[in-house]
Scaffold this motif. Sequence first.
Motif, short mmCIF file in Angstrom:
data_model
loop_
_atom_site.label_atom_id
_atom_site.label_comp_id
_atom_site.label_asym_id
_atom_site.label_seq_id
_atom_site.Cartn_x
_atom_site.Cartn_y
_atom_site.Cartn_z
N LYS A 22 0.85 -1.19 0.00
CA LYS A 22 0.00 0.00 0.00
C LYS A 22 0.89 1.25 0.00
O LYS A 22 0.64 2.21 -0.73
N GLU A 23 1.93 1.20 0.83
CA GLU A 23 2.86 2.34 0.88
C GLU A 23 3.64 2.50 -0.42
O GLU A 23 3.90 3.61 -0.86
N VAL A 24 4.01 1.36 -1.02
CA VAL A 24 4.71 1.43 -2.30
C VAL A 24 3.84 2.19 -3.30
O VAL A 24 4.31 3.07 -4.03
N GLU A 25 2.53 1.86 -3.28
CA GLU A 25 1.60 2.52 -4.20
C GLU A 25 1.49 4.02 -3.89
O GLU A 25 1.64 4.86 -4.79
N ASP A 26 1.29 4.33 -2.60
CA ASP A 26 1.14 5.74 -2.22
C ASP A 26 2.39 6.56 -2.53
O ASP A 26 2.32 7.65 -3.07
#
Lengths: 294, 439
Positions: B168-172
């Motif tokens: 999720k953080e990679v995406e954000d």
Amino acid sequence: MDTKKTTFNSRLLPYLLLAPQLFITLVFFIWPAAQAVKSSFEREDPFGLSTVFVGFLHYQRLFEDPNYLDALSRTAVFAVSVTALSMILGLAFAAAVDRLVRTGKVYTTLLVWPYAVAPVVAGVLWWFLFNSSTGLMPFFLEKIGIDWDHDLNGTQAMILIIIAAAWKQVSYNFLFFLAGLQSVPQSLMEAAAIDGSGPVKRFFTISLPLLSPTTFFLFIINVNYTMFDTFPIVDATTVGGPAQATTTLVYKVYQDGYLGLNLGSSSAQSVLLMMIVMVLTFVQFRYVERRVQY
Amino acid sequence: MFKKLALAAAALALSATTSLAATEVTWWHAMGGELGKKLEEIATKFNESQSDYKVVPVYKGSYPETLTAAIAAFRANQQPAIVQVFEVGTGTMMAAKGAVYPVYKLMKDEGEAFDTKSFLGPVVGYYSDTEGNILSLPFNSSTPILYYNKDVFKKAGLDPEVAPKTWKEVEDFSKKIVSSGAAKCGFTSAWITWVQTENLSALHDQPFGTLENGFGGLKSEFKFNGPVQVKHWANLKKWQDEGLFKYGGPVGGDQAATMFYAQECAMTMNSSAGRAGVINNAKNFTPGFAPLPYYDDVTKEPKNSIIGGATLWVLNGKDKAVYKGVAKFFSYLSKSEVQADWHQFTGYLPITNAAYELGKSQGYYAKNPGSDIAIEQITRGTPSANSKGLRFGNFTQVRTIVDEEFQSLLAGKKDAKQALDSAVERGNKLLREFEAANN
């Protein structure tokens, strides 16, 4: 003009004279080919520790495998495109150089260069030129609105290996066409010129028909080249991808046999490839050769 | 009298030179460039340390090329004593019982000390039989980690010291990076099969295949088309469409490193052995290192990652004297100084606990932040049946298939489920063939 006829009485001599060639064919062609046929009927572990006879199993599997059937039609597209492209370009260059009087030698030398390049190097060269993030060509193509990424676009990958394979073969075709063009009798051309036909007409009505034996020879050589000698180009340029879009028959043989160590299937594939080329050559001699005037 | 004496002396000199001629131990390897130079240095140092044996390293090209060359040589009875085989070839080597001299047996036969427990568990487990006997000597083992560009992070308004922990953080983070214009793409990845499929499965404790990922025998079947893998592949496709993820090319994905070095992509996932390369190539930016991301809605505690790289296999059919030399050389290779040096130079994992401890006491990890990420990631938690490794026959070809299906996914020809289903189906066929050929 009388040709001198010599008769040799010894029955052995012709065989003796043929022996070296026969020996080489036997050792470097017949024997390995027989080995391939033998191992195409066997299942063997990579180290050769156990071998089982499996009959036509490998062949059966191949014809059930949609990927193999795809590779077949793909190879046809590849072979036709490379042969056509490299022969047309070779002929065009030869015709152009043939008309040059003083600088012909320089151009000949320059045009022959690609032939001296190893297939892998040719592959790497085109890979660099078309590399989607660092290459020169995608940069220019982007300016005219083409988004080049042969790592994902199968059609583009195919175009790339066709260009790379044809580029390497153009030199060879050029040399033969040039030699052919230069042996077209000057008297014929002059007579046609006096009769008022222009250079284009002379080329299509005199040079081209007289080139038919050369064209026929090159046709067979080129088809063989695309079938057998192109795997280093594929390997260095696209590695058969994306999603097998550039996996030709010969590359599949290499991939399954050399990298995958699946010797039985790879042998079956090479036997099939050999048969395809044999049939093609036969058809060419049987039907195309009729149109050739020597 | 004098003549006789001279003759005897000459004979003595002659016999002395023959006994001095060291027994040659050939070692075929696949380490090019800097790694190859370091490898040769190790061999030279061993040769200088004693005079009975001479290890001769020979570079044989890529991993598949080295394996194929060794097999062809074995069939022609010209095999090297030692060959470096990548982890994908493990199944093939294990099945070739008549061709391989298992390392644990070799060390016992030659009376060399060899303690299985001194090796790093996750590394040595990969190369042991079901009784826990080590079949090949771990030499260069690596595991994938996340590399990121601290300068681009700063430019995008992110904290350069904080790497994304979850997907999720990679995406954000990627969204921020791309929308702020700090870089053209958020992340890329080398080795889609190894990093985004095999390691993804291990991290989330998902089976890659049945029978403990193939450890339990040749009858195993692939299972990597489960919901987690499907979800991840679907995400990668979605992120590609949104411009957050960029494909790094087939097999090892050479483009991934290039795009990361050129600062086109802010993050990349690649082998820990790429660390030296990243440091050398990151000319205009500071690289950061972090563990692989995971899905926190699937697992709160990700499992250990699995290894890649290669081990040294000993081939049958050599003289007793040669095997004595191999055993001595393997003892030398396992020394903590030799291992620590190789590990610190290359970014490969230390294969023994002692080598890791040595690095700690030398203060190496404190001086080189991020250099212990790989080892911490691979030793965290207790390995489960799904995270101890993979062992499948014909695995080189299977990896090619997974690569192909991933390309079909990115090209929009198949969705994630279809692509993975098809990869599993095609892979299973190869497993059955391997089973039939090795029975």
